[in-house]
Motif scaffolding. Structure first.
Motif: not given
Length: 267
Positions: A134-137, A132
């Protein structure tokens, strides 16, 4: 080691201090600077953290060569690694035990080496987090990470994020992208050849309140850290050193006792 930030203080035998995830050198080892009265401390900001710029890869694939280069430059040193820094220290010691005068590691999060059910459960969840990430800040990742690794209540996570400094944000981003430390390639025979003492330290993770005493995620986090530390100690043939009033940061919460341990080890 170009661009690597290292705070060097004190005179005496050289010591290298490596911080873990979600932190940086001076923060993690704030209570160890008093040891500069006898030792020459090299407090490292790992790449991507603190004042060390982000240059591509983050985590043990770059940290281990950095540590080995520093140890070669110093002609060997005592090494202290906290959390992720402990993983880096173990890997470097396995490759070049001749450069490590003594080794202290605090709760290295290499959960994948432990057969304990809580460690295995956390390992699986952290690989899911890696997918997950890579899709989070940074804040979203920290919320997931703190929930899994520390068992922090969402309200405490929110308070923590709202109080972040720029260095905290940098650390969260570095942790989001760094290589997972769950089952790294450690040469255990090499680590056992370190000539000086080897210490594996862990906290007892006492509950801070009634919720912490019964919260399943908090209990899993505590068990995973403790059992993984025990596995590391067993592989190295040393007793585990437990700090009964501490969780993951005995170097801060029991600083006097921790520093006494370091003086004995480095002495």
């Amino acid at each position: 080691m170009d661009g690597l930030s290292i705070d060097v203080v004190g005179e005496g035998a050289p010591v290298v201090l490596l911080h873990g995830a979600l932190g940086w050198g001076a923060q993690t080892f704030a209570e160890q600077y008093v040891l500069a009265d006898t030792y020459r401390l090299h407090v490292v900001d790992r790449r991507g953290y603190g004042a060390s710029p982000h240059q591509g890869a983050v985590g043990w694939p770059v940290d281990v060569p950095d540590l080995l280069a520093l140890l070669e430059q110093l002609g060997g040193a005592h090494v202290l690694g906290h959390s992720y820094g402990g993983v880096v220290a173990l890997m470097a010691a396995g490759q070049r035990p001749d450069l490590v005068r003594s080794l202290v590691v605090v709760e290295p999060p290499m959960y994948g080496i432990s057969d304990h059910p809580e460690a295995q459960s956390l390992t699986a969840d952290l690989w899911g987090l890696a997918e997950r990430a890579p899709h989070q800040d940074g804040a979203e990742f920290f919320a997931d990470w703190a929930d899994l690794v520390l068992g922090l209540h969402p309200r405490l996570v929110s308070i923590t994020v709202n109080g972040w400094s720029d260095l905290d944000r940098i650390a969260a981003e570095a942790t989001r992208v760094e290589a997972m430390p769950l089952d790294p390639p450690v040469d255990w025979d090499g680590v056992r050849r370190v000539s000086g003492p080897t210490v594996v330290a862990s906290g007892a993770w006492p509950p801070e309140n009634a919720r912490a005493a019964t919260d399943p995620k908090r209990l899993r986090a505590a068990a995973a850290f403790r059992e993984t530390a025990r596995e590391v100690a067993e592989r190295l043939g040393v007793p585990i050193t437990q700090f009964d009033a501490s969780g993951h940061n005995p170097q801060l919460t029991e600083a006097a006792a921790f520093n006494s341990l370091l003086r004995r080890t480095w002495g």
